[in-house]
Design an enzyme around this catalytic site. Structure first.
Site, PDB file in Angstrom:
ATOM      1  N   LYS A 130      -3.057  12.165  -3.086  1.00 48.66           N
ATOM      2  CA  LYS A 130      -1.930  12.392  -2.176  1.00 48.66           C
ATOM      3  C   LYS A 130      -0.641  12.666  -2.959  1.00 48.66           C
ATOM      4  CE  LYS A 130      -3.925   9.094   1.090  1.00 48.66           C
ATOM      5  NZ  LYS A 130      -4.715   9.884   2.008  1.00 48.66           N
ATOM      6  N   ASP A 176       0.875  -1.167   0.000  1.00 47.22           N
ATOM      7  CA  ASP A 176       0.000   0.000   0.000  1.00 47.22           C
ATOM      8  C   ASP A 176       0.915   1.220   0.000  1.00 47.22           C
ATOM      9  OD1 ASP A 176      -1.528   2.169   0.663  1.00 47.22           O
ATOM     10  OD2 ASP A 176      -2.434   1.278   2.447  1.00 47.22           O
TER      11      ASP A 176
HETATM   12  C1  LIG Z   1      -1.643   4.245   4.161  1.00 48.75           C
HETATM   13  C2  LIG Z   1      -2.950   4.528   3.473  1.00 48.75           C
HETATM   14  N1  LIG Z   1      -3.557   3.558   2.778  1.00 48.75           N
HETATM   15  C3  LIG Z   1      -4.710   3.751   2.145  1.00 48.75           C
HETATM   16  C4  LIG Z   1      -5.341   4.959   2.176  1.00 48.75           C
HETATM   17  C5  LIG Z   1      -6.658   5.128   1.481  1.00 48.75           C
HETATM   18  O1  LIG Z   1      -6.506   5.844   0.293  1.00 48.75           O
HETATM   19  P1  LIG Z   1      -7.775   6.332  -0.539  1.00 48.75           P
HETATM   20  O2  LIG Z   1      -8.433   7.364   0.276  1.00 48.75           O
HETATM   21  O3  LIG Z   1      -7.207   6.848  -1.829  1.00 48.75           O
HETATM   22  O4  LIG Z   1      -8.629   5.189  -0.815  1.00 48.75           O
HETATM   23  C6  LIG Z   1      -4.765   6.014   2.895  1.00 48.75           C
HETATM   24  C7  LIG Z   1      -5.445   7.311   2.986  1.00 48.75           C
HETATM   25  O5  LIG Z   1      -5.227   8.092   3.870  1.00 48.75           O
HETATM   26  C8  LIG Z   1      -3.531   5.786   3.548  1.00 48.75           C
HETATM   27  O6  LIG Z   1      -2.933   6.759   4.252  1.00 48.75           O
END
Ligand SMILES: Cc1ncc(COP(=O)(O)O)c(C=O)c1O
Length: 415
Positions: free
Chosen positions: A225, A199
């Site tokens: 992000k 991730d």
């Molecule tokens: C480590 C991590 N994984 C996954 C996500 C989820 O991402 P998304 O909002 O694009 O689905 C986030 C969002 O803050 C995150 O910080």
């Protein structure tokens, strides 16, 4: 071109304006980064002209849209260090990418199979696998973390076996800021025959990647992000891995042929992009990554490390040995992402965020940051997080630190 924050800031119209918020010190980029003007221009260029759907129409706007969409795919592949753009699947975000994998890869898993996650995962990388477990009986296991919020790799071998089918871990924690040591994990997981997914939601914003060197099988990240628009993200997978997987969703433009009894599917990436994809957002994402790659990446990383150290050193000074402020994650001077989460004795993170916003114009995030198990593991309900992007200046950190001092006086219960 040398990294110069004042030049970088000139690319962000929202940083140039005084705006409705007055002077704003935006330290919440781990939740959502701001977008450079070139990204807004690319998206309005697409939507403001004769826009059209991709891979369908036989007319000039449709051909241009398809070209722009596929160019964006190429740009993502470049950013990831992936040679094959077909390995890039556009999604609605990191969460969507993980859910696609949970449905697709998950469909071949059975009771007795195992998936290894960790205690510090974002809910996006926990809940889809728990749901898969409810559907199939697959066992979800968790790698523990150490006191500094790093994965405890001494437990890795005990957590892996030939039953492990997938190891799905964060590349960098959105709370502890710890960066995952991928090499050892990928090696051990592959020795057991497991696939590895990272991730990259928090890692991808901080510079281009080299997925070949990382030796993982799947990678997800979010557009919003990495200085791109909302509503988009990427699931990357090795061709050999993706080709063996069934589609997660069915619909238009992912098929070879549809009969009333049965359908056959396109190859990658299209079999994973059912329906109309986020065309405008993908174009914006491609432009954002191109923009990041044009920056002085080493200079940007030095800039972010300097600001992170300034935050941590400032918090340590304010605490002055009283233990009222607890910084979560690796200690000052150790490798971490450019974000700092902390607790303040007696002060609720939401109150801290409110005071910081109302009295100091500092935007932070407070709560469990969608990582409740990590906070539970640490025995705390939540934390306050300051997260940086390349447009932040030392003055943002200084405003943050004087705000923290104010919060200590206003909110902090004496110990
Ligand atoms: C480590 C991590 N994984 C996954 C996500 C989820 O991402 P998304 O909002 O694009 O689905 C986030 C969002 O803050 C995150 O910080």
């Amino acid at each position: 071109m040398m990294f110069d924050v004042e030049q970088v800031v000139q690319n962000f119209s929202m940083c140039r304006q005084k705006g409705a918020y007055g002077p704003l010190h935006y330290l919440d980029s781990a939740a959502m980064a701001q977008v450079p003007d070139s990204v807004i221009d690319a998206m309005s260029g697409h939507d403001g002209g004769w826009r059209a759907n991709v891979r369908r129409g036989i007319h000039r706007p449709a051909e241009d849209a398809t070209q722009a969409y596929e160019d964006a795919r190429l740009q993502v592949a470049r950013y990831l260090g992936a040679k094959d753009p077909d390995e890039v699947i556009f999604t609605a975000g990191a969460t969507a990418g993980i859910n696609i994998l949970a449905w697709s890869l998950g469909s071949s898993l059975r009771k007795g199979d195992e998936i290894l996650l960790s205690v510090l995962e974002h809910h996006s990388n926990i809940v889809p696998w728990q749901m898969l477990s409810e559907r199939t009986g697959v066992l979800v296991r968790y790698l523990p973390v150490d006191e500094e919020g790093r994965l405890d790799l001494t437990a890795l071998d005990a957590c892996l076996s030939e039953r492990t089918k997938l190891v799905a871990l964060t590349h960098g924690s959105n709370v502890s800021a710890a960066i995952t040591d991928v090499a050892l994990i990928a090696q051990r997981a592959h020795e057991c025959g497991a696939r590895v997914m990272l991730d990259g939601a928090q890692m991808a914003p901080h510079g281009p990647l080299d997925l070949a060197a990382l030796d993982v099988d799947f990678y997800v990240f979010s557009s919003h992000k990495v200085y791109g628009p909302t509503g988009a993200g990427v699931l990357w997978g090795r061709r050999g891995c993706l080709e063996g997987l069934p589609p997660a969703f069915g619909g238009g433009e992912m098929i070879m042929e549809v009969n009333l009894e049965k359908s056959s599917y396109m190859g990658i990436p299209h079999r994973f992009e059912a329906g109309t994809p986020p065309v405008t957002q993908a174009i914006g994402l491609g432009t954002a990554l191109d923009w990041v790659m044009r920056q002085d990446i080493d200079g940007m990383q030095r800039h972010l490390t300097g600001l992170t150290d300034r935050i941590m050193a400032g918090l340590i000074t304010l605490d002055n040995g009283s233990n009222r402020i607890r910084i979560l994650g690796p200690a000052l001077g150790e490798e971490r992402l450019p974000l700092v989460s902390f607790t303040m004795e007696g002060a609720h993170p939401h109150d801290i965020c409110q005071v910081m916003s109302d009295r100091h114009g500092v935007a932070l995030r407070g709560g469990h940051h969608c990582a409740q198990p990590l906070h539970t593991y640490w025995g705390i309900h939540g934390s306050t997080r300051a997260s940086l992007a390349m447009y932040n200046r030392p003055s943002d950190v200084d405003a943050f630190l004087s705000g923290v001092e104010d919060c200590m006086n206003l909110l902090c219960r004496a110990v």
